[in-house]
Design an enzyme around this catalytic site. Structure first.
Site, mmCIF file in Angstrom:
data_model
loop_
_atom_site.group_PDB
_atom_site.id
_atom_site.type_symbol
_atom_site.label_atom_id
_atom_site.label_comp_id
_atom_site.label_asym_id
_atom_site.label_seq_id
_atom_site.Cartn_x
_atom_site.Cartn_y
_atom_site.Cartn_z
ATOM 1 N N THR A 81 0.142 1.071 -3.395
ATOM 2 C CA THR A 81 1.503 1.156 -2.866
ATOM 3 C C THR A 81 2.167 2.441 -3.358
ATOM 4 O O THR A 81 2.272 2.662 -4.558
ATOM 5 C CB THR A 81 2.323 -0.068 -3.344
ATOM 6 O OG1 THR A 81 1.520 -1.224 -3.159
ATOM 7 C CG2 THR A 81 3.607 -0.201 -2.571
ATOM 8 N N ARG A 91 -8.675 -5.750 1.235
ATOM 9 C CA ARG A 91 -9.660 -4.962 0.491
ATOM 10 C C ARG A 91 -9.981 -5.540 -0.890
ATOM 11 O O ARG A 91 -10.977 -5.201 -1.486
ATOM 12 C CB ARG A 91 -9.206 -3.509 0.347
ATOM 13 C CG ARG A 91 -8.062 -3.321 -0.610
ATOM 14 C CD ARG A 91 -7.759 -1.858 -0.838
ATOM 15 N NE ARG A 91 -7.092 -1.256 0.304
ATOM 16 C CZ ARG A 91 -6.305 -0.176 0.214
ATOM 17 N NH1 ARG A 91 -6.149 0.421 -0.944
ATOM 18 N NH2 ARG A 91 -5.701 0.310 1.267
ATOM 19 N N HIS A 147 4.329 -0.726 -11.599
ATOM 20 C CA HIS A 147 3.481 0.239 -10.904
ATOM 21 C C HIS A 147 3.151 1.421 -11.803
ATOM 22 O O HIS A 147 4.043 2.141 -12.239
ATOM 23 C CB HIS A 147 4.071 0.762 -9.593
ATOM 24 C CG HIS A 147 2.988 1.121 -8.623
ATOM 25 N ND1 HIS A 147 2.235 2.271 -8.747
ATOM 26 C CD2 HIS A 147 2.470 0.459 -7.563
ATOM 27 C CE1 HIS A 147 1.332 2.303 -7.810
ATOM 28 N NE2 HIS A 147 1.440 1.215 -7.076
ATOM 29 N N GLU A 168 12.207 -5.486 -7.598
ATOM 30 C CA GLU A 168 11.223 -4.926 -8.527
ATOM 31 C C GLU A 168 11.328 -3.407 -8.412
ATOM 32 O O GLU A 168 11.129 -2.833 -7.336
ATOM 33 C CB GLU A 168 9.804 -5.390 -8.187
ATOM 34 C CG GLU A 168 8.792 -4.746 -9.148
ATOM 35 C CD GLU A 168 7.394 -5.315 -9.074
ATOM 36 O OE1 GLU A 168 7.218 -6.475 -8.650
ATOM 37 O OE2 GLU A 168 6.453 -4.583 -9.447
ATOM 38 N N HIS A 177 -1.809 -9.011 -4.656
ATOM 39 C CA HIS A 177 -1.343 -8.370 -3.416
ATOM 40 C C HIS A 177 -2.359 -8.700 -2.322
ATOM 41 O O HIS A 177 -3.505 -8.284 -2.389
ATOM 42 C CB HIS A 177 -1.279 -6.855 -3.663
ATOM 43 C CG HIS A 177 -0.706 -6.077 -2.511
ATOM 44 N ND1 HIS A 177 -0.473 -4.726 -2.579
ATOM 45 C CD2 HIS A 177 -0.333 -6.445 -1.264
ATOM 46 C CE1 HIS A 177 0.031 -4.304 -1.432
ATOM 47 N NE2 HIS A 177 0.113 -5.321 -0.613
ATOM 48 N N ARG A 222 -3.457 -7.676 0.802
ATOM 49 C CA ARG A 222 -3.277 -6.519 1.689
ATOM 50 C C ARG A 222 -3.757 -6.834 3.100
ATOM 51 O O ARG A 222 -4.628 -7.683 3.306
ATOM 52 C CB ARG A 222 -4.048 -5.312 1.135
ATOM 53 C CG ARG A 222 -3.444 -4.763 -0.154
ATOM 54 C CD ARG A 222 -4.105 -3.450 -0.517
ATOM 55 N NE ARG A 222 -3.700 -2.393 0.383
ATOM 56 C CZ ARG A 222 -2.785 -1.462 0.103
ATOM 57 N NH1 ARG A 222 -2.193 -1.445 -1.071
ATOM 58 N NH2 ARG A 222 -2.479 -0.536 0.983
ATOM 59 N N GLU A 232 2.454 -10.410 -3.613
ATOM 60 C CA GLU A 232 2.949 -9.177 -2.987
ATOM 61 C C GLU A 232 2.391 -9.092 -1.579
ATOM 62 O O GLU A 232 1.206 -9.365 -1.363
ATOM 63 C CB GLU A 232 2.457 -7.955 -3.761
ATOM 64 C CG GLU A 232 3.038 -7.823 -5.128
ATOM 65 C CD GLU A 232 2.398 -6.656 -5.867
ATOM 66 O OE1 GLU A 232 1.534 -5.971 -5.300
ATOM 67 O OE2 GLU A 232 2.756 -6.461 -7.021
ATOM 68 N N HIS A 238 -7.439 -5.873 -9.205
ATOM 69 C CA HIS A 238 -8.547 -4.952 -9.522
ATOM 70 C C HIS A 238 -9.825 -5.696 -9.874
ATOM 71 O O HIS A 238 -10.919 -5.149 -9.772
ATOM 72 C CB HIS A 238 -8.113 -3.989 -10.624
ATOM 73 C CG HIS A 238 -6.825 -3.302 -10.275
ATOM 74 N ND1 HIS A 238 -6.760 -2.324 -9.310
ATOM 75 C CD2 HIS A 238 -5.555 -3.507 -10.695
ATOM 76 C CE1 HIS A 238 -5.494 -1.941 -9.176
ATOM 77 N NE2 HIS A 238 -4.756 -2.646 -10.000
ATOM 78 N N ASN A 267 -1.437 -8.279 -12.900
ATOM 79 C CA ASN A 267 -1.960 -8.130 -11.540
ATOM 80 C C ASN A 267 -3.489 -8.115 -11.601
ATOM 81 O O ASN A 267 -4.075 -7.250 -12.251
ATOM 82 C CB ASN A 267 -1.408 -6.824 -10.958
ATOM 83 C CG ASN A 267 -1.884 -6.579 -9.540
ATOM 84 O OD1 ASN A 267 -3.046 -6.815 -9.229
ATOM 85 N ND2 ASN A 267 -1.015 -6.099 -8.690
HETATM 86 N N1 PXP Z 1 4.109 -4.004 -8.684
HETATM 87 C C1 PXP Z 1 3.864 -3.748 -7.380
HETATM 88 C C2 PXP Z 1 4.927 -4.065 -6.378
HETATM 89 C C3 PXP Z 1 2.609 -3.241 -6.956
HETATM 90 O O1 PXP Z 1 2.391 -2.998 -5.655
HETATM 91 C C4 PXP Z 1 1.610 -3.026 -7.929
HETATM 92 C C5 PXP Z 1 0.264 -2.561 -7.496
HETATM 93 O O2 PXP Z 1 -0.351 -3.550 -6.715
HETATM 94 C C6 PXP Z 1 1.910 -3.294 -9.276
HETATM 95 C C7 PXP Z 1 3.180 -3.757 -9.630
HETATM 96 C C8 PXP Z 1 0.914 -3.076 -10.374
HETATM 97 O O3 PXP Z 1 0.608 -1.719 -10.437
HETATM 98 P P1 PXP Z 1 -0.545 -1.181 -11.390
HETATM 99 O O4 PXP Z 1 -1.828 -1.807 -10.940
HETATM 100 O O5 PXP Z 1 -0.496 0.301 -11.202
HETATM 101 O O6 PXP Z 1 -0.186 -1.606 -12.803
#
Ligand code: PXP
Length: 256
Positions: A112, A60, A202, A162, A54, A56, A81, A21, A18
């Site tokens: 989330t 952001r 997550h 998921e 994601h 959003r 996402e 960030h 992901n």
């Molecule tokens: N899976 C989902 C559905 C999420 O919403 C997120 C966060 O955007 C992640 C995985 C990844 O989470 P993390 O950044 O905490 O590893």
């Protein structure tokens, strides 16, 4: 097309990185860098099997232009996402990423916080899931490891659930960690028995990932924050490689 061994879970495990960030850092200063596309390329070199972003409602971090470039230019499947926001759903329908994962979204949250209330939202999800599936997009629902939500997802005809690993990842003591891992194991087993593909993610980091990666029904882990955080010190390619190595080792029955 028949799912291969990786898609069925078992010996293989895939890593979705992901890159939200990276965009967070860019948006904090409204600069043109760092570029999530460049991050995705480095993650690919480090062994990522797909890229997750994601989009959003408050934009952001990731923007529509990021998703468009990723889908069009990156030789990896993109997992988008999103919430049920109609503008974002229309965007996904026009862009057609490989996969869409519906997540609940509240503006004030930092990230989330829970899984989707699938049974409660079924009447809203049903037509959207059907349309996206007709467009050839695989649809996943982000759910807590709760049997009734998994049954509801299966009834909706999505391809994937998921599992939300946040509670497990945040557990402070060994007993609650073991209990929450057991819930994930049971949820993964139930989902597979209903013919669903099983992803999870997550809050996973380099220490907590092993327990989840060892669950044979889980095919993909989506991980962002810990990888991008480690990348600050060792670079994104190495941070991705290290995470993938831990996952593969755990799946093969090594240290977790
Ligand atoms: N899976 C989902 C559905 C999420 O919403 C997120 C966060 O955007 C992640 C995985 C990844 O989470 P993390 O950044 O905490 O590893």
């Amino acid at each position: 097309m028949a799912p291969d061994v990786a898609e069925r879970g078992g010996p293989m495990i895939r890593l979705g990185v992901n890159v939200d960030h990276v965009a967070t850092l860019r948006e904090a200063r409204q600069t043109r860098y760092p570029d999530p596309m460049e991050a995705a390329r480095l993650a690919l070199r480090g062994g990522a099997d797909n890229i997750t972003v994601h989009l959003r409602e408050d934009r952001r971090h990731i923007q529509e232009s990021d998703v468009t470039r990723l889908v069009r230019e990156l030789p990896l499947p993109i997992n988008l996402e999103m919430s049920l926001n109609s503008i974002i759903v229309e965007f996904a329908e026009s862009l057609r990423p490989a996969e869409v994962c519906f997540v609940p979204e509240r503006r004030a949250e930092r990230t989330t916080e829970s899984g989707l209330a699938v049974r409660f939202l079924a009447h809203r999800l049903f037509p959207v899931v059907r349309r996206l599936t007709e467009f050839g997009i695989r649809v996943a629902l982000f759910v807590d490891p709760v049997a009734d939500e998994i049954e509801a997802a299966s009834e909706l005809g999505v391809s994937t659930v998921e599992l939300h690993t946040g509670a497990y990842a945040e557990s402070r003591d060994a007993a609650s960690r073991a209990h929450r891992l057991e819930r994930l194991r049971n949820a993964a087993r139930l989902a597979r028995s209903r013919g669903l593909m099983v992803h999870a993610g997550h809050g996973l980091d380099y220490d907590s990932v092993g327990g989840v990666a060892a669950i044979p029904e889980i095919e993909t882990l989506n991980i962002g924050h810990s990888i991008v955080s480690r990348a600050v010190f060792i670079g994104l390619e190495s941070a991705t490689r290290l995470m993938k190595e831990r996952m593969v080792e755990a799946r093969r029955g090594g240290a977790v």
